[in-house]
Motif scaffolding. Sequence first.
Motif, mmCIF file in Angstrom:
data_model
loop_
_atom_site.group_PDB
_atom_site.id
_atom_site.type_symbol
_atom_site.label_atom_id
_atom_site.label_comp_id
_atom_site.label_asym_id
_atom_site.label_seq_id
_atom_site.Cartn_x
_atom_site.Cartn_y
_atom_site.Cartn_z
ATOM 1 N N LYS A 76 18.684 34.141 33.227
ATOM 2 C CA LYS A 76 17.225 34.078 33.143
ATOM 3 C C LYS A 76 16.772 33.054 32.123
ATOM 4 O O LYS A 76 15.863 32.240 32.388
ATOM 5 C CB LYS A 76 16.682 35.461 32.793
ATOM 6 N N ALA A 77 17.399 33.045 30.951
ATOM 7 C CA ALA A 77 17.032 32.072 29.923
ATOM 8 C C ALA A 77 17.334 30.650 30.389
ATOM 9 O O ALA A 77 16.526 29.731 30.188
ATOM 10 C CB ALA A 77 17.789 32.379 28.630
ATOM 11 N N TRP A 80 14.623 29.474 33.079
ATOM 12 C CA TRP A 80 13.320 29.082 32.564
ATOM 13 C C TRP A 80 13.408 27.824 31.715
ATOM 14 O O TRP A 80 12.476 27.008 31.700
ATOM 15 C CB TRP A 80 12.700 30.235 31.772
ATOM 16 N N ALA A 81 14.520 27.654 31.021
ATOM 17 C CA ALA A 81 14.679 26.431 30.238
ATOM 18 C C ALA A 81 14.772 25.210 31.146
ATOM 19 O O ALA A 81 14.126 24.186 30.903
ATOM 20 C CB ALA A 81 15.933 26.528 29.365
ATOM 21 N N ALA A 224 10.766 35.464 27.776
ATOM 22 C CA ALA A 224 11.466 34.401 28.506
ATOM 23 C C ALA A 224 10.648 33.120 28.559
ATOM 24 O O ALA A 224 11.218 32.018 28.577
ATOM 25 C CB ALA A 224 11.794 34.873 29.928
ATOM 26 N N GLY A 228 11.998 29.619 27.368
ATOM 27 C CA GLY A 228 12.015 28.469 28.255
ATOM 28 C C GLY A 228 11.381 27.240 27.627
ATOM 29 O O GLY A 228 11.916 26.127 27.738
ATOM 30 N N GLY A 232 13.961 24.522 26.626
ATOM 31 C CA GLY A 232 13.712 23.339 27.442
ATOM 32 C C GLY A 232 13.439 22.121 26.587
ATOM 33 O O GLY A 232 13.873 21.002 26.901
ATOM 34 N N ALA A 292 22.087 25.003 28.146
ATOM 35 C CA ALA A 292 21.151 26.126 28.198
ATOM 36 C C ALA A 292 21.890 27.454 28.307
ATOM 37 O O ALA A 292 21.480 28.453 27.698
ATOM 38 C CB ALA A 292 20.195 25.944 29.383
ATOM 39 N N SER A 303 13.831 35.312 21.738
ATOM 40 C CA SER A 303 13.843 36.193 22.911
ATOM 41 C C SER A 303 13.627 37.657 22.580
ATOM 42 O O SER A 303 13.384 38.461 23.476
ATOM 43 C CB SER A 303 15.175 36.049 23.652
ATOM 44 N N PRO A 313 8.572 36.825 33.316
ATOM 45 C CA PRO A 313 8.740 35.860 32.221
ATOM 46 C C PRO A 313 8.105 36.329 30.915
ATOM 47 O O PRO A 313 8.282 35.667 29.891
ATOM 48 C CB PRO A 313 8.025 34.610 32.752
#
Length: 377
Positions: A76-77, A80-81, A224, A228, A232, A292, A303, A313
């Motif tokens: 999940k991380a 979104w990143a 999240a 992200g 990111g 990531a 987080s 998210p």
Amino acid sequence: MIEPLPASPSSRSGWRRQRDRLATVLIMAGGIGVIVAVLAIGVFLLMEVLPALLGGSLDSARIRLTLTPMAWGTLKAAFWAMAFAIPLALGAAIHSAMFMSQRLRSRMKPTLEMMEALPGVVIGFVAGLVLAPWVERHLAGSLALLLILPLGVLLAAAVWRRLPSAGRRRLPLAWAGVWLVPWLALLAALGLTLSPGVEALLFGGDLRVWLDAELGLDYATRNAMIVGLAMGFAVMPSVYALAEDALSGVPGRLGEGAHALGATRWQTLWRVVLPAAAPGIFAAVMIGAGRAVGETMIVLMASGNTALISLSPFEGMRTMAAGIAVELPEAVPGSEAYRLLLLAALLLFGFTFLVNTLAEVVRSRLRRRYRWLGGSP
């Protein structure tokens, strides 16, 4: 005084050959050392985990209960990143390599590449203590920015295409990275100014309460979406640098030939340049995804480190890397918790190894497929 005789050409060439051989041996030894170290890590994890798995000392139900939330949080991380980093990094790389003026590119490219040197702990600190509270206080405005800024770029592109020739000369596409900044700043200011009124009109004055009451989405301060944005930002420079190098390495004669055959600039980009640079772009994306997946400090600080399995998210997660960093120093060697953490490390190691191997295989196939274009990105 007797002058020393100058070295003969044969002795100089012999010294150069010895120096080259020494450099070759050192480089080879370094490469072999890295491979041996990586394999040693994998062997160590296997030797620690396999006896526990085969001997039955690790309960399968406990494994599923402990590792499933961490595996979900890791994916999940990373998702979104990459959802935040890939569009910005690839868009910046395409504009920098294909449209930006050489003068501006010589200043912007090193600046963006220097962002990669920012420590993850610093980014995580800013995300957890500055960005997360600000987004919580301005949730409606933050979500509005995520919608307004991409639409603002598309609107600016549509308006630019309809400008007369004199207007396009004053706002050249090569300097779009400069003249778009005040336009996007104006849109961001308008979005943040108008968002409280829109929130009061549509969501009863509190978007968080509306999300919980209407959609059943609980908003956590560290979630999240924050991960992200922060991760990111950390991944984007490496993806940009590698993708920009791949695009810049495409032979210029390919684009010139496409223009000579009547192709527009965008047709040349999509049908010639991007296919030729596809192996390098794919490698850039996979390297970013690998970072990531393995990122620790940003996820740990931004987080909330909560073991949840959720698609929202707005909720936190716990990743494998963050879980290992937090719990391993307190785990007793040989205990069940210790072996579970080593199993998580083995899974993370195997996942990263498989992703990198798959990336290299696909990149090699893409390179062979597009070799007829005349370049080897």
